[in-house]
Design a protein around this motif. Structure first.
Motif, mmCIF file in Angstrom:
data_model
loop_
_atom_site.group_PDB
_atom_site.id
_atom_site.type_symbol
_atom_site.label_atom_id
_atom_site.label_comp_id
_atom_site.label_asym_id
_atom_site.label_seq_id
_atom_site.Cartn_x
_atom_site.Cartn_y
_atom_site.Cartn_z
ATOM 1 N N LEU A 15 45.287 48.538 33.102
ATOM 2 C CA LEU A 15 46.475 48.689 32.263
ATOM 3 C C LEU A 15 46.939 47.306 31.804
ATOM 4 O O LEU A 15 47.154 46.421 32.635
ATOM 5 N N LEU A 16 47.075 47.141 30.491
ATOM 6 C CA LEU A 16 47.578 45.901 29.909
ATOM 7 C C LEU A 16 48.989 46.159 29.390
ATOM 8 O O LEU A 16 49.202 47.058 28.571
ATOM 9 N N VAL A 17 49.942 45.386 29.896
ATOM 10 C CA VAL A 17 51.350 45.574 29.535
ATOM 11 C C VAL A 17 51.865 44.290 28.891
ATOM 12 O O VAL A 17 51.807 43.212 29.492
ATOM 13 N N ARG A 18 52.375 44.427 27.673
ATOM 14 C CA ARG A 18 52.850 43.275 26.914
ATOM 15 C C ARG A 18 54.371 43.295 26.790
ATOM 16 O O ARG A 18 54.946 44.288 26.343
ATOM 17 N N GLY A 19 55.013 42.213 27.181
ATOM 18 C CA GLY A 19 56.434 42.023 26.945
ATOM 19 C C GLY A 19 56.628 40.862 25.984
ATOM 20 O O GLY A 19 55.663 40.225 25.562
ATOM 21 N N SER A 20 57.870 40.573 25.654
ATOM 22 C CA SER A 20 58.114 39.454 24.743
ATOM 23 C C SER A 20 57.932 38.110 25.434
ATOM 24 O O SER A 20 57.705 37.089 24.774
ATOM 25 N N GLY A 21 57.993 38.113 26.783
ATOM 26 C CA GLY A 21 57.848 36.862 27.512
ATOM 27 C C GLY A 21 56.527 36.700 28.220
ATOM 28 O O GLY A 21 55.990 35.586 28.312
ATOM 29 N N GLU A 22 55.972 37.810 28.730
ATOM 30 C CA GLU A 22 54.733 37.748 29.489
ATOM 31 C C GLU A 22 53.869 38.979 29.223
ATOM 32 O O GLU A 22 54.372 40.019 28.807
ATOM 33 N N SER A 23 52.586 38.824 29.513
ATOM 34 C CA SER A 23 51.655 39.949 29.517
ATOM 35 C C SER A 23 51.064 40.075 30.913
ATOM 36 O O SER A 23 50.741 39.071 31.561
ATOM 37 N N VAL A 24 50.948 41.311 31.372
ATOM 38 C CA VAL A 24 50.481 41.576 32.729
ATOM 39 C C VAL A 24 49.305 42.535 32.676
ATOM 40 O O VAL A 24 49.297 43.501 31.897
ATOM 41 N N LEU A 25 48.303 42.283 33.502
ATOM 42 C CA LEU A 25 47.146 43.166 33.628
ATOM 43 C C LEU A 25 47.169 43.795 35.010
ATOM 44 O O LEU A 25 47.198 43.092 36.026
ATOM 45 N N ILE A 26 47.187 45.125 35.045
ATOM 46 C CA ILE A 26 47.188 45.856 36.315
ATOM 47 C C ILE A 26 45.765 46.313 36.632
ATOM 48 O O ILE A 26 45.117 46.973 35.827
ATOM 49 N N ASP A 27 45.282 45.926 37.808
ATOM 50 C CA ASP A 27 43.954 46.312 38.308
ATOM 51 C C ASP A 27 42.823 45.892 37.368
ATOM 52 O O ASP A 27 42.176 46.734 36.714
ATOM 53 N N PRO A 28 42.530 44.588 37.290
ATOM 54 C CA PRO A 28 41.435 44.105 36.432
ATOM 55 C C PRO A 28 40.078 44.577 36.938
ATOM 56 O O PRO A 28 39.654 44.220 38.032
ATOM 57 N N SER A 29 39.394 45.400 36.160
ATOM 58 C CA SER A 29 38.157 46.053 36.596
ATOM 59 C C SER A 29 36.927 45.199 36.325
ATOM 60 O O SER A 29 36.985 44.169 35.638
ATOM 61 N N VAL A 30 35.773 45.655 36.836
ATOM 62 C CA VAL A 30 34.514 44.959 36.553
ATOM 63 C C VAL A 30 34.198 44.997 35.058
ATOM 64 O O VAL A 30 33.552 44.098 34.524
ATOM 65 N N THR A 31 34.661 46.041 34.366
ATOM 66 C CA THR A 31 34.434 46.133 32.920
ATOM 67 C C THR A 31 35.236 45.075 32.183
ATOM 68 O O THR A 31 34.737 44.470 31.215
ATOM 69 N N VAL A 32 36.460 44.814 32.604
ATOM 70 C CA VAL A 32 37.251 43.735 31.998
ATOM 71 C C VAL A 32 36.529 42.406 32.160
ATOM 72 O O VAL A 32 36.445 41.603 31.222
ATOM 73 N N VAL A 33 35.966 42.170 33.340
ATOM 74 C CA VAL A 33 35.226 40.933 33.581
ATOM 75 C C VAL A 33 33.996 40.868 32.688
ATOM 76 O O VAL A 33 33.725 39.850 32.053
ATOM 77 N N ALA A 34 33.256 41.984 32.604
ATOM 78 C CA ALA A 34 32.032 42.009 31.794
ATOM 79 C C ALA A 34 32.318 41.776 30.322
ATOM 80 O O ALA A 34 31.491 41.198 29.605
ATOM 81 N N ARG A 35 33.483 42.210 29.867
ATOM 82 C CA ARG A 35 33.841 42.038 28.452
ATOM 83 C C ARG A 35 34.473 40.689 28.166
ATOM 84 O O ARG A 35 34.852 40.410 27.022
#
Length: 294
Positions: free
Chosen positions: A26-46
């Motif tokens: 899950l990628l969550v974007r705010g006006s101040g920060e962006s947060v990634l919840i549970d970075p998967s092996v697919t995120v790493v591969a991409r």
């Protein structure tokens, strides 16, 4: 690859619909920060994400949910305080699983080689109800849902609820590690059933579930797997058996599944159900370490 649910929330779909060893981050974007919840092996591969990531949140300390912790070295890492040790060191992670001997050695290699495990001694702990403020009115609220692990957590983001490994699959709940608990898992399932959202996101398989009515059907079916397993074990115990024998019989995994942790998971799950049987008066210990249904 990226499914936008709201202005702030996107699901980074894992390969094979997020089937293990991958998952849906899950990628969550705010006006101040962006947060990634549970970075998967697919995120790493991409090669990462479409925007810079300021912080990572791990829903719990299992290998597939922390695969990208080392790929974002400048991002803060947050995880529930009860699972903090699993993010900080490989020894801590092995303690969560409860593996020893050859099984530990084998799975430790898998965690490092296939899931890119990187210790994050800088990881910070949060508690139930903690709110991450990303700016612009975008917040992430942690909801402690133990059972899968002691610190397993879901997250509320506006009308999106991230269920993590309450994944609503036909496989059913996983509570086979020493950091797992059957009673806690059932309590968490009852708790999360009350969540009202437009979208429910699971880390594996289902991915995005739209609407509360569909969610209720899926979580009720998911919960029912526990009692089916329990009934199957009771039937097996019409004759006395040990926990070791129950583990070899396989009530959780199909016989063809061969992974280092399977035997440990089967034994732990069987033990939790037997303890429940003893409390309910459904079984007795006929001789040291052997149990029979009554």
């Amino acid at each position: 690859d990226e499914r936008r649910l709201t202005d702030a929330v996107s699901v980074l779909m894992g390969s094979g619909q997020g089937a293990y060893p991958s998952g849906n981050s899950l990628l969550v974007r705010g006006s101040g920060e962006s947060v990634l919840i549970d970075p998967s092996v697919t995120v790493v591969a991409r090669g990462g994400t479409s925007v810079p990531v300021d912080a990572l949140i791990n829903s719990h300390s299992h290998e597939d949910h922390m695969a990208g912790n080392g790929a974002f070295p400048d991002a803060r890492v947050h995880i529930h305080v009860d699972d903090l040790l699993g993010a900080r060191s490989i020894d801590g992670l092995m303690a969560v699983y409860g593996l020893t001997g050859d099984a530990r050695e084998s799975f430790e290699r898998t965690v490092v080689d296939e899931f890119h495990y990187s210790p994050r001694p800088d990881a910070q702990g949060f508690a139930d109800g903690h709110v991450f403020d990303l700016g612009g009115g975008t917040t992430i609220e942690a909801v402690h849902l133990p059972g899968h692990t002691r610190g397993h957590s879901g997250f509320r983001i506006d009308r999106v609820f991230f269920l993590s490994d309450i994944d609503l699959t036909g496989f059913g709940p996983y509570y086979g590690d020493v950091w797992s608990d059957l009673d806690d898992f059932e309590s968490s399932l009852a708790k999360v059933r009350d969540e009202d959202a437009d979208y429910y996101v699971t880390f594996h398989h289902n991915g995005v579930i739209e609407g509360r009515s569909t969610f209720l059907e899926l979580i009720d079916a998911f919960t029912a797997v526990i009692e089916r397993r329990h009934d199957a074990m009771l039937e097996f115990l019409r004759q006395p058996h040990s926990i070791e024998e129950m583990g070899k019989h396989r009530f959780i995994y199909r016989p063809h599944v061969q992974m280092a942790f399977v035997e440990s998971v089967e034994r732990r799950s069987a033990d939790l159900h037997v303890q429940r049987m003893l409390r309910r008066g459904e079984a007795i210990e006929t001789s040291p370490g052997h149990y029979q249904a009554i």
